[in-house]
Design a protein around this motif. Structure first.
Motif, PDB file in Angstrom:
ATOM      1  N   LEU A 212       0.826  -1.200   0.000  1.00 10.66           N
ATOM      2  CA  LEU A 212       0.000   0.000   0.000  1.00 10.66           C
ATOM      3  C   LEU A 212       0.865   1.256   0.000  1.00 10.66           C
ATOM      4  N   ALA A 213       1.914   1.248   0.797  1.00 15.12           N
ATOM      5  CA  ALA A 213       2.772   2.423   0.883  1.00 15.12           C
ATOM      6  C   ALA A 213       3.532   2.644  -0.412  1.00 15.12           C
ATOM      7  N   SER A 214       4.020   1.581  -1.032  1.00 10.17           N
ATOM      8  CA  SER A 214       4.812   1.746  -2.239  1.00 10.17           C
ATOM      9  C   SER A 214       3.968   2.150  -3.439  1.00 10.17           C
ATOM     10  N   SER A 215       2.642   2.001  -3.340  1.00  9.97           N
ATOM     11  CA  SER A 215       1.788   2.397  -4.455  1.00  9.97           C
ATOM     12  C   SER A 215       1.606   3.909  -4.520  1.00  9.97           C
ATOM     13  N   ASP A 216       2.028   4.626  -3.524  1.00  9.69           N
ATOM     14  CA  ASP A 216       1.886   6.073  -3.472  1.00  9.69           C
ATOM     15  C   ASP A 216       3.269   6.714  -3.593  1.00  9.69           C
TER      16      ASP A 216
ATOM     17  N   MET B  56       8.163   9.888  -2.005  1.00  8.48           N
ATOM     18  CA  MET B  56       9.210  10.854  -2.363  1.00  8.48           C
ATOM     19  C   MET B  56       9.255  11.983  -1.339  1.00  8.48           C
ATOM     20  N   GLU B  57       8.087  12.456  -0.933  1.00  6.23           N
ATOM     21  CA  GLU B  57       8.031  13.499   0.098  1.00  6.23           C
ATOM     22  C   GLU B  57       8.702  13.005   1.377  1.00  6.23           C
ATOM     23  N   VAL B  58       8.386  11.786   1.777  1.00  2.98           N
ATOM     24  CA  VAL B  58       8.949  11.205   2.997  1.00  2.98           C
ATOM     25  C   VAL B  58      10.469  11.126   2.892  1.00  2.98           C
ATOM     26  N   LEU B  59      10.970  10.609   1.777  1.00  2.00           N
ATOM     27  CA  LEU B  59      12.417  10.490   1.604  1.00  2.00           C
ATOM     28  C   LEU B  59      13.100  11.844   1.627  1.00  2.00           C
ATOM     29  N   GLU B  60      12.509  12.821   0.960  1.00  2.00           N
ATOM     30  CA  GLU B  60      13.110  14.155   0.909  1.00  2.00           C
ATOM     31  C   GLU B  60      13.148  14.810   2.280  1.00  2.00           C
TER      32      GLU B  60
ATOM     33  N   LEU C 207      14.249  22.517  12.361  1.00  2.00           N
ATOM     34  CA  LEU C 207      13.808  21.194  12.795  1.00  2.00           C
ATOM     35  C   LEU C 207      12.562  21.284  13.671  1.00  2.00           C
ATOM     36  N   GLN C 208      12.508  22.299  14.532  1.00  2.00           N
ATOM     37  CA  GLN C 208      11.326  22.490  15.366  1.00  2.00           C
ATOM     38  C   GLN C 208      10.114  22.848  14.504  1.00  2.00           C
ATOM     39  N   GLN C 209      10.343  23.639  13.457  1.00  2.00           N
ATOM     40  CA  GLN C 209       9.271  23.998  12.536  1.00  2.00           C
ATOM     41  C   GLN C 209       8.732  22.749  11.830  1.00  2.00           C
ATOM     42  N   ILE C 210       9.628  21.895  11.364  1.00  2.00           N
ATOM     43  CA  ILE C 210       9.202  20.637  10.729  1.00  2.00           C
ATOM     44  C   ILE C 210       8.398  19.802  11.717  1.00  2.00           C
ATOM     45  N   ALA C 211       8.887  19.697  12.939  1.00  2.81           N
ATOM     46  CA  ALA C 211       8.187  18.899  13.960  1.00  2.81           C
ATOM     47  C   ALA C 211       6.779  19.448  14.189  1.00  2.81           C
ATOM     48  N   ARG C 212       6.630  20.771  14.269  1.00  3.65           N
ATOM     49  CA  ARG C 212       5.304  21.372  14.466  1.00  3.65           C
ATOM     50  C   ARG C 212       4.396  21.110  13.267  1.00  3.65           C
ATOM     51  N   GLN C 213       4.945  21.266  12.058  1.00  8.67           N
ATOM     52  CA  GLN C 213       4.145  21.037  10.847  1.00  8.67           C
ATOM     53  C   GLN C 213       3.645  19.596  10.783  1.00  8.67           C
ATOM     54  N   TYR C 214       4.514  18.669  11.087  1.00  6.52           N
ATOM     55  CA  TYR C 214       4.133  17.261  11.001  1.00  6.52           C
ATOM     56  C   TYR C 214       3.253  16.843  12.178  1.00  6.52           C
ATOM     57  N   GLU C 215       3.362  17.519  13.299  1.00  2.00           N
ATOM     58  CA  GLU C 215       2.429  17.292  14.409  1.00  2.00           C
ATOM     59  C   GLU C 215       1.021  17.696  13.966  1.00  2.00           C
ATOM     60  N   ALA C 216       0.906  18.833  13.293  1.00  4.68           N
ATOM     61  CA  ALA C 216      -0.400  19.280  12.788  1.00  4.68           C
ATOM     62  C   ALA C 216      -0.935  18.305  11.739  1.00  4.68           C
TER      63      ALA C 216
ATOM     64  N   LYS D 249       1.746   6.496  10.013  1.00  2.00           N
ATOM     65  CA  LYS D 249       2.973   5.907  10.569  1.00  2.00           C
ATOM     66  C   LYS D 249       4.202   6.678  10.076  1.00  2.00           C
ATOM     67  N   TYR D 250       4.242   6.969   8.789  1.00  2.00           N
ATOM     68  CA  TYR D 250       5.372   7.707   8.225  1.00  2.00           C
ATOM     69  C   TYR D 250       5.420   9.141   8.753  1.00  2.00           C
ATOM     70  N   ILE D 251       4.280   9.807   8.792  1.00  2.82           N
ATOM     71  CA  ILE D 251       4.206  11.187   9.278  1.00  2.82           C
ATOM     72  C   ILE D 251       4.661  11.251  10.738  1.00  2.82           C
ATOM     73  N   SER D 252       4.226  10.283  11.522  1.00  4.66           N
ATOM     74  CA  SER D 252       4.606  10.225  12.928  1.00  4.66           C
ATOM     75  C   SER D 252       6.117  10.076  13.089  1.00  4.66           C
ATOM     76  N   ARG D 253       6.713   9.234  12.276  1.00  2.48           N
ATOM     77  CA  ARG D 253       8.173   9.039  12.359  1.00  2.48           C
ATOM     78  C   ARG D 253       8.925  10.310  11.983  1.00  2.48           C
ATOM     79  N   ILE D 254       8.439  11.021  10.976  1.00  2.00           N
ATOM     80  CA  ILE D 254       9.083  12.275  10.570  1.00  2.00           C
ATOM     81  C   ILE D 254       9.017  13.276  11.715  1.00  2.00           C
ATOM     82  N   GLN D 255       7.837  13.416  12.311  1.00  2.00           N
ATOM     83  CA  GLN D 255       7.675  14.349  13.422  1.00  2.00           C
ATOM     84  C   GLN D 255       8.619  13.984  14.566  1.00  2.00           C
ATOM     85  N   GLU D 256       8.684  12.704  14.880  1.00  2.00           N
ATOM     86  CA  GLU D 256       9.537  12.236  15.970  1.00  2.00           C
ATOM     87  C   GLU D 256      11.018  12.488  15.668  1.00  2.00           C
TER      88      GLU D 256
END
Length: 107
Positions: A14-18, A23-27, A41-50, A79-86
């Motif tokens: 499912l994940a690889s079909s998108d 690409m966004e996640v990898l970047e 980094l704090q800005q990214i964390a806030r954005q991904y928390e939202a 799951k991916y968004i959560s990992r980025i935020q973390e």
């Protein structure tokens, strides 16, 4: 979710079909890895928390409407968004806290 292995082959399929999302996640993960700017980094964390909060609402709506396929995809994305935020939050924290000298001890 009943009978759905989000960590296994079905989740990976499912994940690889998108590809755009992946690409966004990898970047963003590469940018986090390379960054030494705590504010960035704090800005990214806030954005991904939202994004996580919004996505949790989307997952709930998918379940409310019995959209199991949509809920699967959103849960994997979450799951991916959560990992980025973390990762962004952890790196910002580690960069902003003073390093201890090996001879120093924490009180």
């Amino acid at each position: 979710m009943k009978g759905v292995d989000l960590e296994g082959e079905e989740g990976n399929k499912l994940a690889s079909s998108d590809s755009e999302f992946l690409m966004e996640v990898l970047e963003i993960r590469e940018m986090i890895e390379e960054s030494t700017d705590v504010q960035y980094l704090q800005q990214i964390a806030r954005q991904y928390e939202a994004r996580m909060r919004a996505m949790i609402n989307d997952v709930a709506r998918a379940f409310d409407t019995n959209d199991v396929e949509g809920a699967k995809i959103l849960t994997i994305r979450l799951k991916y968004i959560s990992r980025i935020q973390e990762e962004a939050s952890n790196k910002a924290e580690s960069l902003s806290s003073p390093s201890l000298n090996p001879s120093e001890t924490v009180p």
